[in-house]
Write an enzyme that holds these catalytic residues in place. Structure first.
Site, PDB file in Angstrom:
ATOM      1  CB  CYS A 106     -10.456 -60.438  10.094  1.00 13.22           C
ATOM      2  SG  CYS A 106     -10.070 -59.353  12.137  1.00 13.22           S
ATOM      3  CG  ASN A 203     -12.352 -72.324  10.449  1.00  8.85           C
ATOM      4  OD1 ASN A 203     -12.488 -71.290  10.673  1.00  8.85           O
ATOM      5  ND2 ASN A 203     -11.600 -72.949  12.093  1.00  8.85           N
ATOM      6  CG  ASP A 205     -18.512 -74.159  16.319  1.00  8.74           C
ATOM      7  OD1 ASP A 205     -18.175 -73.448  16.989  1.00  8.74           O
ATOM      8  OD2 ASP A 205     -20.051 -74.083  15.836  1.00  8.74           O
ATOM      9  NE  ARG A 228     -13.850 -70.713  18.449  1.00  7.59           N
ATOM     10  CZ  ARG A 228     -14.489 -70.874  18.749  1.00  7.59           C
ATOM     11  NH1 ARG A 228     -16.313 -71.030  19.748  1.00  7.59           N
ATOM     12  NH2 ARG A 228     -15.552 -71.975  17.660  1.00  7.59           N
TER      13      ARG A 228
HETATM   14  C1  LIG Z   1      -8.529 -65.283  18.718  1.00  8.85           C
HETATM   15  C2  LIG Z   1      -8.374 -65.374  18.227  1.00  8.85           C
HETATM   16  C3  LIG Z   1      -7.415 -64.254  16.806  1.00  8.85           C
HETATM   17  C4  LIG Z   1      -8.201 -65.390  15.507  1.00  8.85           C
HETATM   18  N1  LIG Z   1      -7.468 -64.026  14.583  1.00  8.85           N
HETATM   19  C5  LIG Z   1      -7.573 -64.855  13.231  1.00  8.85           C
HETATM   20  C6  LIG Z   1      -6.519 -64.261  12.286  1.00  8.85           C
HETATM   21  O1  LIG Z   1      -5.623 -63.670  12.415  1.00  8.85           O
HETATM   22  N2  LIG Z   1      -6.975 -65.017  10.878  1.00  8.85           N
HETATM   23  C7  LIG Z   1      -8.388 -65.245  10.610  1.00  8.85           C
HETATM   24  O2  LIG Z   1      -8.552 -65.896   9.592  1.00  8.85           O
HETATM   25  N3  LIG Z   1      -9.133 -65.743  11.364  1.00  8.85           N
HETATM   26  C8  LIG Z   1      -8.354 -65.915  12.975  1.00  8.85           C
HETATM   27  N4  LIG Z   1      -9.374 -65.918  13.662  1.00  8.85           N
HETATM   28  C9  LIG Z   1     -10.476 -66.651  13.025  1.00  8.85           C
HETATM   29  C10 LIG Z   1      -9.972 -68.374  13.658  1.00  8.85           C
HETATM   30  O3  LIG Z   1      -8.731 -68.234  12.253  1.00  8.85           O
HETATM   31  C11 LIG Z   1     -11.765 -69.534  12.809  1.00  8.85           C
HETATM   32  O4  LIG Z   1     -11.740 -69.529  11.805  1.00  8.85           O
HETATM   33  C12 LIG Z   1     -11.906 -68.909  13.884  1.00  8.85           C
HETATM   34  O5  LIG Z   1     -11.997 -68.719  15.051  1.00  8.85           O
HETATM   35  C13 LIG Z   1     -13.287 -70.224  13.788  1.00  8.85           C
HETATM   36  O6  LIG Z   1     -12.737 -71.831  14.607  1.00  8.85           O
HETATM   37  P1  LIG Z   1     -12.160 -72.437  15.441  1.00  8.85           P
HETATM   38  O7  LIG Z   1     -14.217 -72.495  15.687  1.00  8.85           O
HETATM   39  O8  LIG Z   1     -11.917 -73.276  15.863  1.00  8.85           O
HETATM   40  O9  LIG Z   1     -12.516 -71.128  17.001  1.00  8.85           O
HETATM   41  C14 LIG Z   1      -9.029 -66.055  15.200  1.00  8.85           C
HETATM   42  C15 LIG Z   1      -9.394 -66.387  16.111  1.00  8.85           C
HETATM   43  C16 LIG Z   1     -10.081 -66.166  17.347  1.00  8.85           C
HETATM   44  C17 LIG Z   1     -10.268 -67.354  18.571  1.00  8.85           C
END
Ligand SMILES: Cc1cc2nc3c(=O)[nH]c(=O)nc-3n(C[C@H](O)[C@H](O)[C@H](O)COP(=O)(O)O)c2cc1C
Length: 316
Positions: A106, A203, A205, A228
């Site tokens: 995070c 993980n 995109d 997302r």
């Molecule tokens: C609204 C939001 C909240 C997120 N909260 C967390 C979280 O609580 N824990 C975590 O490990 N990653 C969190 N992330 C990151 C996502 O788990 C992920 O690693 C990141 O968005 C990339 O994946 P994506 O391209 O599928 O969005 C968050 C992302 C978004 C957009």
């Protein structure tokens, strides 16, 4: 195309290797149940600060809610002190979860300023100690990492996580300080996969069946995690499963989206986790991608309470 398949993390069996990512303010119990109905094989709570669990913070207790339908479930935690992890590991509540995932990615200043989240990537020994403490209590343990503060570090960090006894690892291949506008660099998932023996979940995109096919073929990862792509779109899991069966993807209609949002509202009521900020945020995301969506969204955003929202979805 045998990419989608059942998977094991330690002794935890997953029906498939499609993971709903942990997301703050999104992946509550209702949203997780919705995504599972659409085919997600694994889901996590949103990130929870260990200290808040130990202090039985009221908002945190809501986030900890799970159910028999909400399986298998990972509790995602972060924290600053190994001693907090030691206390957590002894609480009965950890047994409500199939595994514990340590958030080491995070980037939010509120979290890194507290020496948690991606801050931990600069302290791999601390991550190892946290893993060892949880493993000592016979828990299944995973970690979710970003690339760190320098890309070259990620393999070293991944190896130390494996050595500490973690059962799997999720790699979100962006640097600790990179935003979503910078593409996830999947080659680092491949590099990690080549260097560790535990399952690696890729993980970053992933929004469609084609993306899933590409990340599996480019990285050889064991599972894929979607964040997302699932916000306001729990159907993404069903669509991925459909793509792997038929080679086709489908546009969703307003009716399907509203139906699913209604299901979400029923679930938040059932589980008594009504949170207007969250419902508005998710609702706004459901109301996207069809003719007239923006007008409908504007109207939706003006609604003041849960009853008005129920009335709105009934009439659409
Ligand atoms: C609204 C939001 C909240 C997120 N909260 C967390 C979280 O609580 N824990 C975590 O490990 N990653 C969190 N992330 C990151 C996502 O788990 C992920 O690693 C990141 O968005 C990339 O994946 P994506 O391209 O599928 O969005 C968050 C992302 C978004 C957009």
């Amino acid at each position: 195309m045998g990419y989608l398949k059942p998977m094991r993390i330690g002794n935890v069996r997953l029906k498939n290797n499609l993971f709903l990512a942990p997301m703050v303010d999104v992946t509550d119990l209702a949203f997780r149940e919705l995504c599972r109905k659409q085919g997600a094989g694994m889901a996590y709570t949103e990130m929870i600060y260990v200290d808040a669990i130990l202090h039985e913070n009221q908002k945190t207790l809501k986030m900890l809610k799970t159910s028999i339908e909400d399986k298998p479930i990972g509790l995602q935690i972060t924290g600053k002190n190994v001693s907090e992890f030691e206390k957590l590991a002894k609480l009965d509540l950890v047994n409500d979860y199939d595994l514990i995932d340590i958030n080491c990615g995070c980037p939010s200043i509120r979290i890194t300023g507290n020496q948690a989240g991606s801050y931990l990537l600069n302290h791999p020994n601390k991550i190892s100690d946290m893993i060892k403490i949880l493993k000592n209590e016979n828990l299944t343990v995973t970690a979710k990492i970003r690339l760190g503060f320098k890309k070259n570090n990620v393999v070293k960090i991944a190896k130390s996580i494996e050595k500490a006894g973690a059962d799997a690892l999720t790699v979100h291949p962006r640097l600790a300080n990179q935003g979503a506008s910078i593409p996830a660099d999947w080659k680092w998932i491949k590099k990690v996969k080549q260097e560790v023996g535990i399952p690696v979940i890729g993980n970053g995109d992933i929004f469609s069946g084609k993306d899933v096919e590409r990340i599996f073929s480019e990285t050889d990862c064991d599972g894929v995690m979607i964040a997302r792509g699932a916000i306001g779109n729990p159907f993404v899991f069903k669509e991925i499963l459909r793509y792997f069966k038929t080679g086709k993807e489908k546009e969703l209609s307003l009716e399907e989206k509203i139906k699913s949002f209604k299901q979400y509202l029923v679930l938040v009521k059932k589980h008594q986790i009504i949170d207007m900020g969250r419902i508005k945020y998710l609702g706004g995301n459901f109301l996207k991608g069809f003719d007239g969506a923006s007008k409908l969204r504007e109207k939706f955003m003006r609604l003041k309470n849960f009853d008005e929202i129920l009335e709105f979805v009934r009439k659409v």
